[in-house]
Design an enzyme around this catalytic site. Structure first.
Site, mmCIF file in Angstrom:
data_model
loop_
_atom_site.group_PDB
_atom_site.id
_atom_site.type_symbol
_atom_site.label_atom_id
_atom_site.label_comp_id
_atom_site.label_asym_id
_atom_site.label_seq_id
_atom_site.Cartn_x
_atom_site.Cartn_y
_atom_site.Cartn_z
ATOM 1 N N GLU A 188 42.338 38.978 43.148
ATOM 2 C CA GLU A 188 42.208 39.540 44.488
ATOM 3 C C GLU A 188 41.286 38.672 45.351
ATOM 4 O O GLU A 188 41.473 38.594 46.562
ATOM 5 C CB GLU A 188 41.677 40.977 44.400
ATOM 6 C CG GLU A 188 41.797 41.764 45.678
ATOM 7 C CD GLU A 188 43.235 42.126 46.040
ATOM 8 O OE1 GLU A 188 44.150 41.914 45.212
ATOM 9 O OE2 GLU A 188 43.442 42.585 47.178
ATOM 10 N N HIS B 191 48.278 37.341 52.111
ATOM 11 C CA HIS B 191 47.639 37.991 50.965
ATOM 12 C C HIS B 191 48.407 37.669 49.683
ATOM 13 O O HIS B 191 47.827 37.202 48.693
ATOM 14 C CB HIS B 191 47.607 39.505 51.206
ATOM 15 C CG HIS B 191 46.971 40.293 50.111
ATOM 16 N ND1 HIS B 191 45.683 40.755 50.170
ATOM 17 C CD2 HIS B 191 47.448 40.698 48.908
ATOM 18 C CE1 HIS B 191 45.384 41.397 49.049
ATOM 19 N NE2 HIS B 191 46.449 41.391 48.269
ATOM 20 N N GLU B 192 49.697 37.895 49.716
ATOM 21 C CA GLU B 192 50.495 37.667 48.503
ATOM 22 C C GLU B 192 50.564 36.185 48.165
ATOM 23 O O GLU B 192 50.623 35.810 46.991
ATOM 24 C CB GLU B 192 51.883 38.289 48.644
ATOM 25 C CG GLU B 192 51.888 39.803 48.921
ATOM 26 C CD GLU B 192 51.058 40.635 47.929
ATOM 27 O OE1 GLU B 192 50.867 40.185 46.786
ATOM 28 O OE2 GLU B 192 50.590 41.722 48.316
#
Lengths: 499, 499
Positions: free
Chosen positions: B294, B264-265
């Site tokens: 996002e 995700h990061e």
């Protein structure tokens, strides 16, 4: 109700201080955490923050407030917070007013780029990579010197940033005395034959060194709540804010130098840690000079960390952790080995005596560079000649010679002499502490360092930058800076190596 | 020769950007490195740097330059660097002009103090410790809203900072559609009975998770030269400068959630990494909105990281490393387990479907708080009622309830909806990438992610903030923001759990 001029001064200074602390963090992070790809952007950020800090400081408002506050300064007790803050700010302001913010920014950018180049140059032992940076930095430093009234010697201007009010001629006088005394001592020790320190080279697992470093720090007064210890090639200390003290050390797998580096940086850290918290976000919230700062790093590294009583406490622990290496070495042999006097190539690994000659060499080369008697291109040769002259040592490569220290790559000319001044002052302060506290050996043997720390906190650290360095030393030690106690201390401690 | 107005604008913006990056580093360090004792000083430093950034931005010079540059903007191609920089700066400037620097500083200080209090409050599951901070932050946010012309809804003002040009009503429409579709899907899956994911809880040594995280990152495109990966309780990404991308993740000893947090990061990081480097130190050098940001974190976490082909490549590695735990679990069972849909308490651990309902709950509560329909003191109760309404779950304590996220403690109201918008956009962009690249599964099965990364770099990341978010999505995906592809993707992927 509008705020008083003094409160407005405090607010302005707090802002400037906050910006300065942001720059401190940018610098710490660059050395400790930043991936190398961030270097170019970081140089710009450092330049901008430094330039704006300077702009903000000299934009006129502080000058007006200082004028308004002249009567308060004169009517307040010299020792009071108010008079001290106004007095210290005035001196800093009068210096800062002379320096264009652009030059401050350029120096900071050049320093960031110089440091990055130095890392690579040192790794490859290639002075050529650093040379253009040094040339640019020296040129900027000349422009900096030209901002001020002609000094007795150009070097005075640089020195004053690190050791306020001190003149090059005073340093030279102290160093001349030191040089003569120490060379005699080194000769005497040399003739007496060697101390065995062969067991200090071998296998020393870094993870275990880390553990030992933390044990020592905790006994000295480190806590996770207000401190960090990280690893860098070159140990340093900085504080990006009150209650936030950052040390670094370097665990080499084949020796125990990290323990001394850790204690050294603790000494810098505990000085910042012990500043009167009421000074936070003012120019008083800092060590008074780099020399006095160094007196504290050397106190904890040498006066404590190379003392017999310290090792009576801690050697059993080190011996147990590194049993294969040290199992057959007794405490006395270990104590003598970590105090062995021997000419060597690297300043930060040098013993207490020869260390000062490393500094004196740099002090002399810096003056030659600044006064134009030495060109950057000839610096490696001059370095090597100096190492031959002072230590009769051949420098095998520039990495272990002129490239070993980061200071010049950061444009910090005039910084080095403060190291030896610190050595000198450390013993003056130490002797005064012993007068008050009595013999500390029994306490050290028990791993108790709190009395010493508290004394230093009360008498020195808490003063911050309220007074000049000389005033500070006189208040703490009862005398002006004086090399004699230091030389006496070394002679006494090292008598067994002479005899 | 004096610099052109455009060059002067760039210089000014570079300064503002440098200050902003200093604040970014102060924030990163506070979350990742700073000893807790530094919190008070850090809050002040953050407040000062943020306030001065704002002051510098709106001090008039940029406004004058923007006026001078109006004709250049109008005569330049809309897509050109010049027109884009002027246009984007103008919008930011017009917003910034309305907000007093003091308020910016106060918000930043309150956020730093709120975050510190949140850490303690969550640890002790004690909402009372956070409550006064939330009240202060909401009050500041009301003052912030009042700086602008009356919007359709007060929430619009907050939303615009995270998702420029987007209105609350538009978000509500998308979320209403999403809510209906997803609740139906959740019901269908619920009726179909469970997937076994019991083996995802057990013993997973953090050091090995770290190793696996790094392996995935390297395959995705991480390098030590421009990236860092650290550990924090709450994973995040930030970039304190070009070429300096910082991820954090969290290795829990009893599950594998860290791998998804890391991916995700990475998605956030690779977006910042891929910005056109020519935009450095301008307002174009950032992701265009948090929603689009996002979309990329969710792309790499979910569309890549929860795909069958990703696990065909990486599951053998995970299985080998955690043999005792996963030795008897086959790839298909693992794939289904990491895609299991099941209502749960914690947003960041939620599956792809229920995740959005976590967001919708927060979006609704935020509007209630901002519009004064809900008092901070009643927030925990409202939270728990919402969890019952959406998931039929009892919240056992506030740590696993209203205290789980840091956003509100940092004053970031209006931020949450961008997470679900990101989910929606991720599939729109993804489908467009597949049209160009063809099926990616074979490449993923070989651990090859370069084609996808390069496509996203070229079509999205390099655009930075040149265009509005809607323009950006239209250019990249060929359509305006639209929830249908996302719902279709979920239905298709999760069909086996329904059937």
């Amino acid at each position: 109700m509008t705020a008083s001029p003094f409160d407005r001064l405090r607010l302005r200074l707090a802002e400037v201080n906050d910006l300065g602390k942001a720059a401190t963090l940018l610098f710490w992070d660059q050395r400790v955490m930043m991936p190398p790809g961030g270097g170019a952007a970081r140089a710009e950020a450092l330049a901008t923050v430094s330039r704006l800090t300077q702009e903000r400081f000299i934009d006129g408002e502080i000058g007006r407030l200082l004028d308004e506050l002249r009567s308060i300064e004169e009517s307040s007790d010299y020792d009071s917070f108010e008079a001290s803050l106004i007095r210290v700010t005035r001196r800093a302001y009068e210096k800062a007013m002379r320096v264009p913010p652009e030059l401050v920014g350029e120096l900071r950018r050049a320093a960031a780029l110089g440091l990055a180049a130095w890392g690579r140059a040192k790794e490859q032992s290639d002075f050529a990579q650093l040379r253009p940076h040094l040339e640019a930095l020296l040129e900027l430093r000349q422009r900096y010197i030209a901002c001020f009234d002609p000094p007795d010697e150009p070097y005075d201007v640089l020195l004053d940033d690190y050791e306020p009010h001190m003149k090059t001629a005073e340093v030279r006088e102290i160093f001349d005395q030191l040089k003569e005394e120490l060379r005699r001592l080194i000769d005497e020790i040399g003739e007496a034959g060697g101390v065995d320190d062969s067991f200090l080279t071998g296998e020393f697992e870094p993870a275990k060194q880390r553990e030992l470093s933390h044990e020592i720090l905790r006994a000295f007064g480190y806590s996770d709540d207000e401190w960090r210890l990280d690893e860098t090639a070159h140990p340093f200390m900085t504080s990006p804010g009150a209650g936030d003290i950052r040390l670094t050390t370097n665990y080499r797998p084949d020796d125990l130098a990290s323990l001394f580096a850790t204690m050294h940086e603790f000494g810098h850290g505990v000085y910042e840690w012990g500043l009167d918290r009421a000074f936070a976000r003012t120019p008083l919230a800092t060590g008074v000079s780099l020399g006095v700062h160094e007196s504290q790093s050397r106190t904890w590294e040498n006066l404590v960390g190379r003392s017999r009583s310290f090792w009576r406490w801690f050697y059993p622990r080190v011996q147990a952790v590194f049993e294969p290496q040290l199992g057959s070495v007794d405490e006395e042999a270990f104590y003598r080995a970590v105090n062995k006097v021997q000419p060597s190539l690297i300043r930060i690994d040098a013993d207490e005596v020869t260390y000062n000659l490393h500094i004196i060499l740099r002090f002399e080369l810096e003056q030659d560079l600044i006064e134009g008697r030495l060109a950057v291109k000839d610096l490696p040769e001059a370095w090597n000649a100096g190492m031959e002259r002072y230590f009769r040592l051949d420098v095998p490569d520039d990495a272990r010679g002129v490239l070993q220290d980061m200071h010049w790559a950061a444009g910090s000319f005039g910084y080095f002499p403060t190291y030896a001044l610190g050595n000198v002052m450390s013993v003056q302060i130490w002797e005064r502490a012993l007068e008050d506290l009595g013999d500390l050996d029994e306490r050290f043997e028990q791993g108790e360092f709190g009395d010493l720390r508290d004394w230093l906190h009360k008498h020195l650290y808490s003063l911050g930058a309220k007074f000049t360095p000389q005033e500070t030393i006189e208040r703490v030690a009862g005398s002006r800076i004086d090399a004699k106690p230091y030389v006496r201390y070394l002679r006494e401690k090292l008598a067994p190596q002479v005899a």
